[in-house]
Design an enzyme around this catalytic site. Structure first.
Site, PDB file in Angstrom:
ATOM      1  N   HIS A 100      20.502 -73.571 -26.555  1.00  0.00           N
ATOM      2  CA  HIS A 100      21.668 -74.148 -25.880  1.00  0.00           C
ATOM      3  C   HIS A 100      21.220 -75.313 -24.992  1.00  0.00           C
ATOM      4  O   HIS A 100      20.029 -75.481 -24.714  1.00  0.00           O
ATOM      5  CB  HIS A 100      22.379 -73.105 -24.999  1.00  0.00           C
ATOM      6  CG  HIS A 100      21.568 -72.634 -23.828  1.00  0.00           C
ATOM      7  ND1 HIS A 100      20.467 -71.800 -23.949  1.00  0.00           N
ATOM      8  CD2 HIS A 100      21.681 -72.889 -22.503  1.00  0.00           C
ATOM      9  CE1 HIS A 100      19.962 -71.564 -22.769  1.00  0.00           C
ATOM     10  NE2 HIS A 100      20.664 -72.222 -21.862  1.00  0.00           N
ATOM     11  N   ASP A 102      22.652 -76.852 -21.051  1.00  0.00           N
ATOM     12  CA  ASP A 102      23.413 -76.274 -19.944  1.00  0.00           C
ATOM     13  C   ASP A 102      24.715 -77.027 -19.698  1.00  0.00           C
ATOM     14  O   ASP A 102      24.734 -78.258 -19.641  1.00  0.00           O
ATOM     15  CB  ASP A 102      22.566 -76.296 -18.658  1.00  0.00           C
ATOM     16  CG  ASP A 102      21.349 -75.379 -18.766  1.00  0.00           C
ATOM     17  OD1 ASP A 102      21.447 -74.341 -19.446  1.00  0.00           O
ATOM     18  OD2 ASP A 102      20.306 -75.721 -18.182  1.00  0.00           O
ATOM     19  N   HIS A 256      17.276 -75.701 -25.020  1.00  0.00           N
ATOM     20  CA  HIS A 256      16.197 -74.807 -24.614  1.00  0.00           C
ATOM     21  C   HIS A 256      16.550 -73.368 -24.978  1.00  0.00           C
ATOM     22  O   HIS A 256      17.714 -73.052 -25.272  1.00  0.00           O
ATOM     23  CB  HIS A 256      15.866 -74.945 -23.123  1.00  0.00           C
ATOM     24  CG  HIS A 256      17.023 -74.709 -22.209  1.00  0.00           C
ATOM     25  ND1 HIS A 256      18.026 -75.638 -22.019  1.00  0.00           N
ATOM     26  CD2 HIS A 256      17.360 -73.651 -21.425  1.00  0.00           C
ATOM     27  CE1 HIS A 256      18.914 -75.172 -21.159  1.00  0.00           C
ATOM     28  NE2 HIS A 256      18.553 -73.957 -20.795  1.00  0.00           N
ATOM     29  N   ARG A 271      16.880 -71.727 -10.634  1.00  0.00           N
ATOM     30  CA  ARG A 271      17.311 -72.981 -11.269  1.00  0.00           C
ATOM     31  C   ARG A 271      18.280 -73.741 -10.386  1.00  0.00           C
ATOM     32  O   ARG A 271      19.187 -73.131  -9.799  1.00  0.00           O
ATOM     33  CB  ARG A 271      17.990 -72.668 -12.605  1.00  0.00           C
ATOM     34  CG  ARG A 271      18.275 -73.915 -13.435  1.00  0.00           C
ATOM     35  CD  ARG A 271      18.941 -73.576 -14.765  1.00  0.00           C
ATOM     36  NE  ARG A 271      20.372 -73.797 -14.692  1.00  0.00           N
ATOM     37  CZ  ARG A 271      21.229 -73.421 -15.623  1.00  0.00           C
ATOM     38  NH1 ARG A 271      20.799 -72.799 -16.716  1.00  0.00           N
ATOM     39  NH2 ARG A 271      22.512 -73.656 -15.486  1.00  0.00           N
TER      40      ARG A 271
HETATM   41  C1  SIN Z   1      18.130 -71.152 -18.780  1.00  0.00           C
HETATM   42  O1  SIN Z   1      18.733 -71.112 -19.837  1.00  0.00           O
HETATM   43  O2  SIN Z   1      18.404 -71.943 -17.882  1.00  0.00           O
HETATM   44  C2  SIN Z   1      16.984 -70.199 -18.550  1.00  0.00           C
HETATM   45  C3  SIN Z   1      15.700 -70.695 -19.109  1.00  0.00           C
HETATM   46  C4  SIN Z   1      14.562 -69.759 -18.812  1.00  0.00           C
HETATM   47  O3  SIN Z   1      14.745 -68.802 -18.055  1.00  0.00           O
HETATM   48  O4  SIN Z   1      13.474 -70.001 -19.312  1.00  0.00           O
END
Ligand code: SIN
Length: 288
Positions: A100, A102, A256, A271
């Site tokens: 995906h 974000d 990612h 994050r």
């Molecule tokens: C996310 O999708 O922001 C999480 C990525 C991660 O935890 O590596």
């Protein structure tokens, strides 16, 4: 005064590791510009051995744009822009465990995400990244021309509704359900990066519902093809985290995938997510 960055590319399609900078400091405009240029060029950049409090991570993130407060995932108490991404040993599913980018379910999607590793499992828990610019480049001229004029419809309902992928309960994170009408937003399938001018595919397995103006069955055939194409191994890189590592990715050109290969162990990340400047007034740069 600018800190002198050492930039080392880590894979063919995207990714570079940057040394010579302490992200906890109030960095000069020059250093921020160099980090931003590296992000635009390499699409995802990595830093090692950082020590960031939530407030320092927020301060660093704000140098690139206003920070997003996630509409469904609760932020830290007193620091709502910081999302704690935690998988406890007892949790089965993880957050972000599928390809995906974000926040494409918003009218003005996030431009970047900055993830800081607090605690990691003894093994596993890497994150994969895939260049959607490389995915676009690899298409035939015929398919590029077809996609160039098309838009796709994105919605949070696909992931966050009570039927969505995030509905499975985790003990560790508070994720609200996006039921009822949560909005559908249309974005071009081929996004021209506003800073590099490079084109990238902008479809999202987590949030893209359909191609605008197409029947669902017609959309599904093309989207399934693209979702499969976009994750080809040659477009990817893989980041093995250590405590204190930071990854900063460009959501306009990168997918990612947080691997969920560490059952029974804890992983704890923080994050912040950067919105485009157009969303709020610019935050003035701090003096070094
Ligand atoms: C996310 O999708 O922001 C999480 C990525 C991660 O935890 O590596």
């Amino acid at each position: 005064m600018s800190q002198s960055l050492q930039i080392r590319r880590t894979a063919g399609a995207l990714g570079a590791e940057i040394g010579g900078v302490d992200l906890a400091q109030a960095l000069s405009d020059e250093t921020i510009a160099a980090i931003r240029a590296a992000l635009v060029e390499h699409q995802v950049i990595f830093f090692r051995d950082q020590t960031l409090t939530p407030a320092q991570q927020v301060a660093f993130g704000r140098r690139f744009g206003p920070l997003n407060i996630h509409p469904y995932v609760s932020g830290m108490a007193g620091q709502p822009e910081v999302m704690e991404i935690i998988k406890e040993p007892s949790d089965r599913i993880n957050f972000g465990g599928g390809w995906h980018s974000d926040m494409s379910f918003l009218e003005t999607p996030a431009i970047g995400s900055i993830l800081y590793a607090v605690e990691l499992p003894e093994w596993g828990g890497d994150t994969l990244f895939a260049s959607q610019a490389a995915a676009y480049d690899a298409l035939s001229e015929g398919l590029k021309a077809t996609l160039d004029g098309l838009n796709a419809v994105h919605s949070a309902s696909k992931e966050y509704s009570s039927q969505g992928a995030s509905a499975q309960k985790r003990g560790s994170m508070q994720v609200a359900e996006a039921d009822g009408y949560v909005g559908e937003y249309v974005h071009p399938i081929v996004l021209t990066h506003p800073e590099s001018g490079r084109k990238a595919l902008y479809v999202n397995p987590a949030f893209t519902l359909k191609i605008e103006g197409w029947k669902t069955s017609e959309s599904k055939a093309l989207l399934d093809y693209l979702f499969n194409h976009c994750r080809y191994e040659g477009f990817t890189c893989r980041f093995a985290w250590r405590p204190g590592s930071v990854a900063f990715w460009d959501n306009r050109s990168v997918w990612h995938f947080a691997l969920n290969d560490y059952p029974g162990q804890r992983r704890h990340m923080r994050r912040v997510t950067v919105d485009p400047w157009s969303r709020q007034a610019a935050v003035p740069a701090a003096a070094e």
